[in-house]
Structures are given as C-alpha cells and as structure tokens.
Design an enzyme around this catalytic site. Structure first.
Site, PDB file in Angstrom:
ATOM      1  N   ALA A 163       0.830  -1.196   0.000  1.00 48.58           N
ATOM      2  CA  ALA A 163       0.000   0.000   0.000  1.00 48.58           C
ATOM      3  C   ALA A 163       0.867   1.249   0.000  1.00 48.58           C
ATOM      4  CB  ALA A 163      -0.912  -0.005   1.226  1.00 48.58           C
ATOM      5  N   ALA A 164       0.436   2.265  -0.720  1.00 40.75           N
ATOM      6  CA  ALA A 164       1.193   3.524  -0.776  1.00 40.75           C
ATOM      7  C   ALA A 164       1.319   4.157   0.606  1.00 40.75           C
ATOM      8  CB  ALA A 164       0.505   4.482  -1.739  1.00 40.75           C
ATOM      9  N   CYS A 165       0.287   3.979   1.441  1.00 43.19           N
ATOM     10  CA  CYS A 165       0.321   4.598   2.771  1.00 43.19           C
ATOM     11  C   CYS A 165       1.303   3.898   3.709  1.00 43.19           C
ATOM     12  CB  CYS A 165      -1.077   4.602   3.394  1.00 43.19           C
ATOM     13  SG  CYS A 165      -1.933   3.025   3.326  1.00 43.19           S
ATOM     14  N   HIS A 166       1.830   2.731   3.272  1.00 43.16           N
ATOM     15  CA  HIS A 166       2.838   2.040   4.067  1.00 43.16           C
ATOM     16  C   HIS A 166       4.140   1.887   3.289  1.00 43.16           C
ATOM     17  CE1 HIS A 166      -0.858   0.054   6.106  1.00 43.16           C
ATOM     18  NE2 HIS A 166      -0.500   1.149   6.757  1.00 43.16           N
ATOM     19  N   SER A 167       4.362   2.772   2.317  1.00 40.71           N
ATOM     20  CA  SER A 167       5.502   2.633   1.421  1.00 40.71           C
ATOM     21  C   SER A 167       6.843   2.812   2.126  1.00 40.71           C
ATOM     22  CB  SER A 167       5.389   3.658   0.277  1.00 40.71           C
ATOM     23  OG  SER A 167       5.332   4.970   0.797  1.00 40.71           O
TER      24      SER A 167
END
Length: 237
Positions: free
Chosen positions: A178-182
């Site tokens: 996920a981008a929010c956990h990149s």
C-alpha cells in the site's frame, strides 16, 4: 473494506453486514469503498451499510473524499463551528473539488461496464504472460479469490530479485504494498500475511494496478521490462 488495496480481493460486505447486524442489533456498519469505485458496481442499499467512504483520485477525480450515511444513521462532527455547514464542520466548502468529485463519479458509473472488461482483459493477459515468462518461479497471490479487475499481486523468485530491487530498476510504476505504508519496505505486508501468504512470498511481492487507459501493449512493455531487470539482477554477484 469492500476491496483490498494490495491484493484486490473483494469482500462479501453484504453477507458480513447482515450477519453482524443480526448478532448485534442496532450496530452501525461502515465500509471503505475507496478501491472499488470505478472498478465494480457499488450499491449502498445492496451492501446494507450505514456508512460508506470514497476518495476521488481512485477513479480519476480530484483528491477529495466523501462519506455516505444512511438517513437514520447519526453523523457527528469531529470539529465544531461554522453554521453555514449545517453544523457538520467549520470552514468553507471546496466547491470546485466537490463538483469535480461528482462529475468523476458520474463518468465512472457511465463507463463502468466497458472499463471493467478492459481492465480484466489486461490483468488476465498480464498474469498469463507472467506465468508464461517465469513459470514455477512465479507466485500470484490470492488468485483464486474474487478480485477487482485491475489488481495483480505476485512474487518472482529468481537470483537477487527481491521486490525492492526490481522496483528500483523498472521503467513503470508499481509498488511493494500500500502507498500509505511505502516507508516500511523492510517488512512484509500485513495484508498478505493475514491472507495466508507465506513470509517469504510476502517479502518478495509486487503489486501492479492497471487503469482504464492501459492496453495490451502496455502489458507487453511491463513483461519486457521485468525480463530485462530480472536478467540484470541475476547477473549481479
């Protein structure tokens, strides 16, 4: 969550909401439909939810969110002030972005059938080419689950081909999770681990999300680029 952002797995929210509400009468049910809008049909009545959230940039609209709430479900403000907003929030409405979100949603609904077919065609072709190219060195995650038509999550097991190394070198945009956990590239995705994917596969996984404008030719480029990068990495000592 109606559809997972990393694997594309679609959850039976209708069944879940019905069962939970039967067990706990009066409970209020929310689902995050951000990934699903513009890819599969979404009907709040059919889902049986009290709240549903969306965000515009997932379906080619402005980066603004919206929440649906059933008329009988309470909506309590987080911030107070601003009587012009019916007491829900202070500040002034962002009219251009609200209008843009509405138009983007309308266009997504109008083109949904044809666009979903095109995304599924490209995703199916992508996974067929991946299997043809990498054979038993490839694992496609959650492939037997109901999925969004545009999302593929897979791992390639070749020498030196950790996903972070591959993603640093490819000429297309993809992600490890996920981008929010990149920022947490050193850890495997919790979504994958909780889906039953092994630690080794999760550490090596790559997510590709196709869009409504992608073509078979784009998929051919992705495969060619993956072959180039994996060959380069395999030659490293």
């Amino acid at each position: 969550m109606l559809a997972n952002n990393e694997t594309g797995v679609v959850f039976d929210i209708t069944k879940i909401a019905r069962r939970v509400k039967k067990e706990y009468p009066g409970l209020l049910f929310h689902t995050d439909a951000a990934q699903a809008i513009g890819k599969i049909p979404v009907d709040v009545t059919e889902l049986g939810v009290d709240y549903l959230t969306i965000v515009g940039h997932k379906f080619y609209g402005p980066r603004i969110g919206a929440v649906y709430h059933r008329v009988t479900a309470p909506l309590v403000p987080l911030l107070f002030g601003g009587g012009q907003e019916a007491g829900f929030r202070p500040g002034t409405e962002n009219t251009p972005m609200i209008a843009g979100l509405g138009l983007a949603a309308q266009l997504a609904m109008q083109g949904l059938a044809d666009q979903s077919i095109n995304m599924l065609k490209c995703r199916s072709y992508l996974e067929a080419r991946l299997l043809e190219t990498f054979g038993d060195k490839l694992v496609i995650n959650c492939k037997d689950s109901p999925r969004l038509p545009n999302t593929s999550n897979f791992a390639i097991f070749l020498e030196n081909c950790r996903s972070v190394n591959v993603l640093e070198r490819v000429r297309f945009i993809a992600s490890k999770g996920a981008a929010c956990h990149s920022h947490s590239t050193a850890k495997p995705s919790r979504n994958l681990l909780n889906s039953g994917v092994s630690y080794e596969v999760a550490m090596n996984s790559i997510r590709i999300s196709l869009g409504i404008y992608n073509t078979i030719e784009d998929v051919d480029f992705i495969i060619e680029d993956l072959v180039r990068v994996t060959n380069e990495l395999a030659q490293l000592q």
